[in-house]
Design a protein around this motif. Sequence first.
Motif, mmCIF file in Angstrom:
data_model
loop_
_atom_site.group_PDB
_atom_site.id
_atom_site.type_symbol
_atom_site.label_atom_id
_atom_site.label_comp_id
_atom_site.label_asym_id
_atom_site.label_seq_id
_atom_site.Cartn_x
_atom_site.Cartn_y
_atom_site.Cartn_z
ATOM 1 N N PHE A 141 0.971 -1.123 0.023
ATOM 2 C CA PHE A 141 0.119 0.137 -0.243
ATOM 3 C C PHE A 141 0.960 1.197 -0.030
ATOM 4 N N VAL A 142 0.696 2.012 -1.031
ATOM 5 C CA VAL A 142 1.529 3.256 -1.176
ATOM 6 C C VAL A 142 0.597 4.473 -0.815
ATOM 7 N N LEU A 143 1.235 5.242 0.098
ATOM 8 C CA LEU A 143 0.473 6.357 0.650
ATOM 9 C C LEU A 143 0.627 7.483 -0.181
ATOM 10 N N THR A 144 -0.394 8.123 -0.718
ATOM 11 C CA THR A 144 -0.217 9.066 -1.632
ATOM 12 C C THR A 144 -1.301 10.278 -1.629
ATOM 13 N N HIS A 145 -1.266 11.519 -1.701
ATOM 14 C CA HIS A 145 -2.589 12.303 -2.009
ATOM 15 C C HIS A 145 -3.252 12.003 -3.260
ATOM 16 N N ARG A 146 -2.537 11.503 -4.173
ATOM 17 C CA ARG A 146 -3.042 11.253 -5.547
ATOM 18 C C ARG A 146 -3.002 9.711 -6.019
#
Length: 211
Positions: A101-106
Motif C-alpha cells: 500500500f503506497v500512501l499518496t495524495h493522488r
Amino acid sequence: MSLTRIHNLSISLDGFGTGEPQSADAPFGHAGERLHEWMFGTRFWDAGGTAGVDNAFAERHSHGIGAEIMGANKFGPPGWQDDTAWKGWWGPNPPFHTPTFVLTHRPRPSIEMEGGTTFHFLAAAPAEALETAREAAEGRDVRIGGGPTVVRDFLAAGLVDHMHLVQVPIVLGRGVRIWDGLEALEDAYDVEAVSSPSGVTHLTFTRKAGS
C-alpha cells in the motif's frame, strides 16, 4: 492481532534516513548508497555475501509479513504521480511479494506485478492505512517499509510494535530525520543494541506490554 513491524531501516549518526535532494538518479539524495552498504555485503542481499550478524538481522525482514505500507517517496522520485507508466524502482518483480500500500495524495488504480506484489494507492491516515493493510495481510504481520517520514508518522501515532534500525557511522547533515517530534519514544519500548564488525549498530525497539 498481527504486529506492525519495521526492518532494516538505516539511519546516519545524526538520525537521517535519507539524504537530499531525491531524484530518479539519486533515490537517497546525497546519501547515495552509503546508508545501505552494510546490507549489500550480506547473504540476504547476495548469495555470495556473509552470514554474520548483519545477515541475521537483515533476514528477519521477510518472515511472517502479509502486507507492506510505504510512502510516496519510497515508491518513486518527485513527480512520479504524473507518469502513468511508473511502476516503482524495482522492475517487473518487486521484492515485496505481498499486497503493498503506497500512501499518496493522488491515488491511482492498483498495479499487479510479478511475484505476488500488487501496489495499491491510498490517501489515508496511518491508522486507516494500517487497518486496510491488516485485512489484506490475513493474519500475518504488516511491515512499514519507509521512508523515514512514514515511519515517523506511524511511530507518532503509536502504531509500531517492533522496529529494527541500523545506525550507520556516517554524518549526513541534511535530509529527512527519523527522530523529529518523537521525544521520549524510548519510554514505550525495550531497546537493545548489537554492534557489528561492519561498523553498524543494530537497534531493536520492542513495544513494552501496556504501552
